[in-house]
Motif scaffolding. Structure first.
Motif, mmCIF file in Angstrom:
data_model
loop_
_atom_site.group_PDB
_atom_site.id
_atom_site.type_symbol
_atom_site.label_atom_id
_atom_site.label_comp_id
_atom_site.label_asym_id
_atom_site.label_seq_id
_atom_site.Cartn_x
_atom_site.Cartn_y
_atom_site.Cartn_z
ATOM 1 N N LYS A 128 0.742 -1.213 0.040
ATOM 2 C CA LYS A 128 0.094 0.137 -0.091
ATOM 3 C C LYS A 128 0.768 1.183 -0.048
ATOM 4 O O LYS A 128 2.049 1.514 0.512
ATOM 5 N N ASP A 129 0.276 2.363 -0.588
ATOM 6 C CA ASP A 129 0.992 3.487 -0.395
ATOM 7 C C ASP A 129 1.185 4.348 0.820
ATOM 8 O O ASP A 129 0.264 3.825 1.699
ATOM 9 N N LEU A 130 2.192 4.788 1.291
ATOM 10 C CA LEU A 130 2.405 5.163 2.514
ATOM 11 C C LEU A 130 2.346 6.715 2.650
ATOM 12 O O LEU A 130 2.652 7.595 1.781
ATOM 13 N N PHE A 131 1.262 7.144 3.535
ATOM 14 C CA PHE A 131 0.957 8.701 3.706
ATOM 15 C C PHE A 131 2.152 9.540 3.964
ATOM 16 O O PHE A 131 2.804 8.953 5.064
ATOM 17 N N LEU A 132 2.293 10.476 3.621
ATOM 18 C CA LEU A 132 3.514 11.532 4.010
ATOM 19 C C LEU A 132 2.868 12.768 4.202
ATOM 20 O O LEU A 132 1.930 13.548 3.628
ATOM 21 N N SER A 133 2.954 13.242 5.664
ATOM 22 C CA SER A 133 2.305 14.625 5.907
ATOM 23 C C SER A 133 2.858 15.822 5.393
ATOM 24 O O SER A 133 3.935 15.626 4.564
ATOM 25 N N GLU A 134 2.292 16.961 5.381
ATOM 26 C CA GLU A 134 2.644 18.303 4.686
ATOM 27 C C GLU A 134 4.332 18.504 5.311
ATOM 28 O O GLU A 134 4.898 18.852 4.445
ATOM 29 N N LYS A 135 4.462 18.170 6.481
ATOM 30 C CA LYS A 135 5.842 18.484 6.949
ATOM 31 C C LYS A 135 6.791 17.542 6.499
ATOM 32 O O LYS A 135 7.752 18.120 6.017
ATOM 33 N N GLU A 136 6.400 16.188 6.111
ATOM 34 C CA GLU A 136 7.542 15.500 5.483
ATOM 35 C C GLU A 136 7.515 15.805 3.981
ATOM 36 O O GLU A 136 8.596 15.994 3.334
ATOM 37 N N MET A 137 6.478 16.338 3.333
ATOM 38 C CA MET A 137 6.604 16.859 1.891
ATOM 39 C C MET A 137 7.470 18.048 1.559
ATOM 40 O O MET A 137 7.699 18.189 0.693
ATOM 41 N N HIS A 138 7.565 18.635 2.991
ATOM 42 C CA HIS A 138 8.337 19.861 2.909
ATOM 43 C C HIS A 138 9.882 19.489 2.546
ATOM 44 O O HIS A 138 10.564 20.400 1.949
ATOM 45 N N LYS A 139 10.232 18.268 2.752
ATOM 46 C CA LYS A 139 11.664 17.917 2.515
ATOM 47 C C LYS A 139 11.929 17.577 1.029
ATOM 48 O O LYS A 139 12.979 17.584 0.512
ATOM 49 N N VAL A 140 10.584 17.422 0.373
ATOM 50 C CA VAL A 140 11.059 16.643 -1.046
ATOM 51 C C VAL A 140 10.233 17.292 -2.116
ATOM 52 O O VAL A 140 9.190 18.249 -1.704
ATOM 53 N N LEU A 141 10.280 17.002 -3.187
ATOM 54 C CA LEU A 141 9.156 17.165 -4.353
ATOM 55 C C LEU A 141 8.791 16.327 -4.972
ATOM 56 O O LEU A 141 9.488 15.117 -4.983
ATOM 57 N N HIS A 142 7.736 16.481 -5.668
ATOM 58 C CA HIS A 142 6.921 15.309 -6.362
ATOM 59 C C HIS A 142 7.727 14.784 -7.332
ATOM 60 O O HIS A 142 8.710 15.429 -8.172
ATOM 61 N N GLY A 143 7.915 13.011 -7.295
ATOM 62 C CA GLY A 143 8.765 12.423 -8.048
ATOM 63 C C GLY A 143 10.034 12.208 -7.567
ATOM 64 O O GLY A 143 10.786 11.226 -8.095
ATOM 65 N N ASP A 144 10.457 12.704 -6.386
ATOM 66 C CA ASP A 144 11.489 12.534 -5.706
ATOM 67 C C ASP A 144 11.389 10.987 -5.366
ATOM 68 O O ASP A 144 10.426 10.443 -5.067
ATOM 69 N N ARG A 145 12.686 10.029 -5.540
ATOM 70 C CA ARG A 145 12.928 8.901 -4.790
ATOM 71 C C ARG A 145 13.478 8.739 -3.257
ATOM 72 O O ARG A 145 14.550 9.569 -3.099
ATOM 73 N N VAL A 146 12.752 7.908 -2.583
ATOM 74 C CA VAL A 146 13.276 8.276 -0.995
ATOM 75 C C VAL A 146 12.931 6.904 -0.487
ATOM 76 O O VAL A 146 12.416 6.102 -1.081
#
Length: 781
Positions: A128-146
């Motif tokens: 399943k997809d893993l939910f990332l909060s807005e705080k976590e998304m501040h570290k990355v951009l759409h499409g990044d591999r993590v």
């Protein structure tokens, strides 16, 4: 005789090297690639698995018998370990030790941004997809591999994660609109999945002006403490300039849109006409009454058809442009076609997979000219079943370029002017029509899904401003070609499976359990049920479609039915096609605009050689990679075209502020109703405060809003009348004012009859859901 100390040390180094490589099953491969080889990635992973704990670099070196004194090999091992961390094969913890992701309960994948600021990690492996909060998304951009770790569940029960490491920043450029305020400059990306503004220093403005659309190169990626920083590398144009929405989508979604000099040089070496040498060894079909039937604005003609009645059935000839004759594996043309994956169709503009010389010229089955083709020669029984097929290369000469509307008029209007213009083709078109009816009946018996969905077409004026948005009407001519292409695709999949060739199937898996649960909850609001338990069939879905036929909420329920199903993908593992109800299905009919079809053509050509799959250019593992890439480029094209079309529709509505429309409620939330305007099929929001002087509460179980004082209810499928209040082009959002309800179901909730009860009181008209009009994505033809 004793060896000197120097000789002894050299011997020890050789022995250690042999020990470190000797048990490595990939040692020979590494030795071929490097003069001073080190253990392979596979062997390193195997040894760390056996160690059962994370190891620091010197410990890994000791485990692999790589001496620190051998500086060259020790440094090579260091680089390999870092590369394995970069590629997500290993993780390096805070102590500097290297460990296995699966042992640390870590998940590797790609970040999928959401316009509201949060996001998801889409795992590389199943899960399943893993939910990332807005705080976590501040570290990355759409499409990044993590690489992320699961930390629990959010309030909606979704697995939530935190980003442990960014393995790759995949967004290096963004397109957006330049803004200034108090001497500061920033760009708001056009891709709404990227919600962070990009700060632009004064020395990175390149003379761009406010409100212009610019292309920005990211010079500092975002982090937990700061947003992205970039510099402008191109001024694309002025905001709202005609065609800018398409340029923006092309840049925003990374769609390749230029041809390299190397490709142009290669293209110049290909002639403009089919030569005698090209025709050598091919079957001559130039006297056959093959014709193309396409849309009025089509320029690239992939397919031509011919049908003839025979004693116990039909002969159907489907001739497809022989792109594989011109685009060879490993060439610049092939590399670019793979990179693009498919053609992208925007309103009045196409970004082709192949250069125009091929797509519109030499490969296109234009009328009255010789063209090379690959042929599926099919024999179909009286009951519409495929009896046998043969594939061969041929040369053809299309006798006519026909449009869907012309063919439909010929077949349904005895006084049609086109019957005189194309009098030689009329008997063959009638044969095709008779065959279509047989194939349609077989389709009904097979139980393939048929949805009466509606597509729209944007009509522009001379200045490329939207004049109107009109529905696209499908007729039987569309369906004739559709059924012919389906039959050819099925025959192709069966043919290559029999030859055991590595290939890409077009796979549409059965709906997942969670989606079925949500679908049944949704259907319950309309007193509808989906039969079939955990594994419903296409017949079960079609039964629901029959019950809603002719109802005002028909389009809405059909949309939800479609969304409950998995997206079709390309992959070498055959899992059938749920929607079409086929056991084997592949894409053969559009090599001009789809790379998977080109791969299929190469596989067919190789099957003729009888050399077996072992000598084919590609293997199964490569097909896995091809399938993933082509599925990704298909989704990229869908997202880009959707973004451009949504912008155009919003831009159209921005000139109709105050305009009134009928709408259907598509979703209810605790802050209002999302509705779909008819007949534009644009979604907008009616805020909860617009619904009247009452306190409205959201009922999650019934997906509706209910008034506390009046008892009025607004739920999915209800029809209302709205007025356009405001349009935000940047966010593609439309705010609407509520005018009045057009559905009885929005009145008193108490004593309300169910949809089923209401329908029971109405005179019933017998319908056969298999005989409905239908529309299907052209990617599945």
């Amino acid at each position: 005789m004793f060896a000197s100390p120097l000789c002894t040390e050299s011997l020890v180094g050789i022995v250690n090297k042999e020990n470190s490589m000797g048990s490595d099953p990939h040692a020979a491969r590494e030795a071929d690639k490097y003069d001073n080889p080190i253990p392979s990635r596979e062997f390193i992973l195997e040894q760390l698995e056996e160690a059962q704990k994370p190891l620091r670099q010197f410990q890994v070196a000791q485990l692999l018998d790589v001496s620190e004194d051998d500086e060259e090999r020790f440094e090579a091992l260091s680089r390999r370990l870092k590369a394995m961390v970069r590629d997500g094969q290993l993780i390096r913890n805070r102590r500097g030790a290297f460990g296995l992701l699966k042992k640390m309960d870590l998940i590797k994948g790609r970040v999928l941004g959401h316009p509201d600021g949060y996001g998801f990690l889409v795992p590389d492996s199943d899960g399943k997809d893993l939910f990332l909060s807005e705080k976590e998304m501040h570290k990355v951009l759409h499409g990044d591999r993590v690489i992320a770790s699961v930390v629990g569940e959010d309030r909606r029960g979704r697995q939530e994660g935190v980003i442990i490491e960014i393995s790759e920043h995949c967004t290096q450029q963004v397109l957006g609109r330049l803004n200034f305020e108090d001497g500061l400059a920033w760009v708001r990306p056009n891709n709404n999945r990227i919600t962070q503004d990009v700060f632009i220093p004064q020395d990175g403005l390149m003379g761009a002006k406010e409100e212009q659309i610019v292309l920005v190169e990211i010079i500092h990626q975002p982090s937990a403490r700061s947003g992205p920083i970039g510099k402008i590398i191109e001024v694309v144009g002025d905001y709202m300039a005609p065609g800018m929405e398409i340029d923006s989508a092309i840049h925003a979604f990374g769609i390749p849109n230029s041809w390299s000099d190397e490709l142009q040089t290669e293209l110049d070496q290909i002639g403009d006409e089919v030569t005698e040498a090209d025709m050598e060894g091919r079957k001559d079909l130039r006297s056959m009454q093959l014709v193309t039937i396409d849309g009025a604005d089509t320029k690239d003609f992939d397919d031509a058809v011919f049908a003839k009645r025979r004693k116990n059935g039909w002969r159907l000839v489907v001739a497809i442009a022989d792109v594989s004759h011109y685009v060879k594996p490993g060439t610049e043309l092939d590399k670019e076609a793979y990179n693009r994956g498919n053609s992208v169709y925007f309103p009045q503009r196409v970004v082709p997979m192949l250069p125009s010389k091929l797509s519109d010229g030499l490969c296109s089955l234009n009328p009255k000219v010789d063209r090379l083709c690959m042929v599926a020669d099919l024999y179909i029984s009286e009951d519409g079943k495929l009896e046998k097929s043969q594939f061969y290369q041929a040369v053809m000469n299309s006798k006519a370029r026909l449009t869907y509307n012309q063919v439909f008029d010929i077949l349904t209007n005895k006084d049609s002017q086109y019957r005189k213009e194309f009098k030689q083709q009329v008997p063959h078109l009638e044969e095709l029509y008779s065959l279509y009816k047989v194939l349609q009946k077989a389709r009904e018996e097979r139980g393939a899904l048929e949805f009466d969905t509606t597509e729209t077409r944007i009509v522009f004026d001379a200045e490329r401003k939207i004049e109107e948005i009109v529905p696209v009407v499908r007729n039987d001519a569309h369906k004739i070609i559709e059924e012919c292409m389906l039959m050819a695709n099925v025959a192709t999949a069966r043919y290559l499976k029999w030859h055991k060739m590595p290939m890409l199937y077009r796979v549409h898996e059965k709906p997942m359990e969670e989606r079925l649960k949500n679908l049944r909850t949704f259907l319950a609001d309309f007193s509808l049920t989906l039969e079939g338990g955990d594994e419903p069939t296409a017949h079960d879905y079609a039964a629901v479609a029959e019950k809603i036929e002719g109802q005002p909420y028909e389009h809405l329920v059909q949309t939800v039915l479609l969304r409950s199903m998995n997206q079709a993908v390309y992959q070498p593992e055959n899992k059938g096609h749920f929607g079409l109800n086929y056991e084997h299905y592949a894409h053969f009919t559009s090599p001009i605009r789809r790379y998977p079809d080109l791969l299929i053509h190469r596989a067919i050509r190789h099957a003729w050689t009888k050399d077996g799959a072992e000598t084919f250019t590609y293997n199964d593992s490569q097909m896995v990679e091809f399938g993933q890439h082509c599925s990704d480029t298909e989704r990229r094209a869908d997202e880009a075209t959707r973004d451009a079309v949504t912008f155009l529709k919003c831009e159209y509505l921005s000139h109709h502020i105050g305009g009134e429309y009928e709408a259907v409620v598509s979703a209810a939330t605790n802050f209002g109703l999302f509705v779909e305007l008819q007949p534009l099929f644009v979604e907008g929001l009616v805020h909860i405060t617009e619904l009247g002087e009452d306190y409205f509460h959201y009922d999650n179980a019934r997906h509706c809003l209910k008034g506390e004082r009046t008892g009025k209810v607004y739920r999915l499928g209800d029809r209302i009348k709205v007025q356009v209040a405001q349009v935000n082009l940047d966010d593609r959002k439309v705010d609407l004012r509520f005018i009045e309800s057009l559905s009885d179901s929005s009145e008193e909730f108490a004593g309300e009859e169910s949809v089923a009860e209401q329908q029971a009181e109405k005179p019933k008209k017998k319908r056969n859901y298999r005989k409905k009009k239908r529309s299907r994505s052209k990617t599945d033809k």
